[in-house]
Design an enzyme around this catalytic site. Structure first.
Site, PDB file in Angstrom:
ATOM      1  N   ASP A   1       0.875  -1.167   0.000  1.00 32.86           N
ATOM      2  CA  ASP A   1       0.000   0.000   0.000  1.00 32.86           C
ATOM      3  C   ASP A   1       0.913   1.218   0.000  1.00 32.86           C
ATOM      4  O   ASP A   1       1.749   1.380   0.903  1.00 32.86           O
ATOM      5  CB  ASP A   1      -0.875   0.032   1.254  1.00 32.86           C
ATOM      6  CG  ASP A   1      -2.017  -0.965   1.211  1.00 32.86           C
ATOM      7  OD1 ASP A   1      -2.009  -1.841   0.322  1.00 32.86           O
ATOM      8  OD2 ASP A   1      -2.917  -0.868   2.067  1.00 32.86           O
TER       9      ASP A   1
ATOM     10  N   HIS B   1       4.969  -7.227   0.190  1.00 35.91           N
ATOM     11  CA  HIS B   1       4.640  -8.536  -0.366  1.00 35.91           C
ATOM     12  C   HIS B   1       5.311  -8.742  -1.720  1.00 35.91           C
ATOM     13  O   HIS B   1       5.866  -7.818  -2.305  1.00 35.91           O
ATOM     14  CB  HIS B   1       3.119  -8.673  -0.491  1.00 35.91           C
ATOM     15  CG  HIS B   1       2.407  -8.647   0.832  1.00 35.91           C
ATOM     16  ND1 HIS B   1       1.778  -9.752   1.359  1.00 35.91           N
ATOM     17  CD2 HIS B   1       2.234  -7.648   1.744  1.00 35.91           C
ATOM     18  CE1 HIS B   1       1.242  -9.444   2.532  1.00 35.91           C
ATOM     19  NE2 HIS B   1       1.506  -8.166   2.785  1.00 35.91           N
TER      20      HIS B   1
ATOM     21  N   SER C   1       8.735   3.475   4.692  1.00 31.41           N
ATOM     22  CA  SER C   1       9.721   4.042   3.804  1.00 31.41           C
ATOM     23  C   SER C   1       9.324   3.847   2.352  1.00 31.41           C
ATOM     24  O   SER C   1       8.223   4.191   1.961  1.00 31.41           O
ATOM     25  CB  SER C   1      11.090   3.435   4.095  1.00 31.41           C
ATOM     26  OG  SER C   1      12.089   4.114   3.403  1.00 31.41           O
TER      27      SER C   1
END
Length: 285
Positions: free
Chosen positions: A89, A146, A252
């Site tokens: 995200d 992921h 980050s």
């Protein structure tokens, strides 16, 4: 004012501040921890409806909250062997072609793939004339990272460096930002060639963790470290698309590199566009 904000980052003790924040974020402070989490949720408009545990009192430390797990099914993984999905995200900071070994950092700023990859010229050559995407994770985002596709880990590289903030303002004003900040480079072999997934550290990013190695940083140092992994056997690291591969404890940036003519970006890709882990962002060419 923007110049002052950026200038201060050259003067603050980045590593000492990050160590301090990391310790505080790992502290079990009871009601104080809960109060800080509640403030953070409100300040950054964090969507706790998606979290597996939505009650702030569930989390014993701020870090537990920050790397919170999502409910099953809220990030479905786009199907299709040729579909490459967003690893996090985030929002799209930059994307495009790697030209003359350079990646775009921001308007007017580029940096080299070789520097990003820890100075390894042979490795950088694998991505010559390829493509890249840079994804910025804001404080409100889900901070687990992921796999965008199936991959077998070939190499992991820890590259020490600075800990500048990686927000858009800093990206526009600090030369070679992503090639000078601390980072962990993960090289995967995939059905469409090599892929790099780079996790970039920043100010107050307390740690970077990987599912196969645990905490890679801290401790921090001044030496580039490399670990090679076998393609088969008990020591092999094979991950499927959508599987968690790492996490930031305070967030980050994630950078992907792809080989020449290996992918084409999805039509949904645009500068500044929000991304959701598991949604398509490229396709095998």
């Amino acid at each position: 004012m923007d110049k002052i904000k950026v200038g201060l980052q050259y003067w603050i003790p980045q590593h000492a501040l990050t160590r301090l924040v990391g310790k505080l974020a790992s502290a079990r402070a009871g009601s104080l921890t809960t109060a800080i989490i509640r403030w953070f949720i409100k300040q950054y408009n964090v969507n706790m409806d998606e979290a597996l545990h939505s009650d702030p009192t569930h989390f014993k430390t701020f870090n537990e909250f920050f790397v919170r797990e999502l409910k099953a099914g809220v990030r479905p993984i786009a199907e299709g062997e040729k579909v490459i999905t967003h690893p996090a995200d985030a929002c799209v900071s930059q994307f495009g072609a790697i030209e003359y070994g350079k990646l775009i950092q921001a308007k007017g700023h580029t940096y080299s793939a070789q520097e990003l990859l820890g100075g390894d010229a042979k490795l950088a050559e694998e991505f010559r004339d390829g493509d890249f995407a840079t994804l910025y994770l804001s404080p409100r985002d889900y901070h687990r990272v992921h796999m965008p596709c199936d991959g077998t880990l070939r190499q992991m590289i820890y590259v020490p460096g600075d800990l500048f903030s990686v927000n858009p303002l800093t990206a526009e004003n600090v030369p070679n930002l992503f090639a000078r900040n601390e980072r962990v480079v993960c090289i995967f072999d995939t059905e469409f060639g090599p892929m790099a997934q780079v996790l970039v550290g920043a100010t107050i990013v307390g740690s970077i963790e990987l599912v196969w190695a645990g905490t890679v940083t801290p401790p921090r140092g001044n030496t580039v470290y490399r670990w090679d992994y076998p393609a088969n056997g008990n020591q092999a690291v094979v991950l499927k698309k959508g599987e968690e591969m790492g996490r930031f404890k305070l967030g980050s940036t994630v950078i992907n590199l792809f080989a020449k003519q290996a992918i084409r970006f999805d039509d949904s890709m645009a500068l500044g566009a929000p991304t959701r882990m598991g949604e398509p962002y490229a396709h095998q060419a």
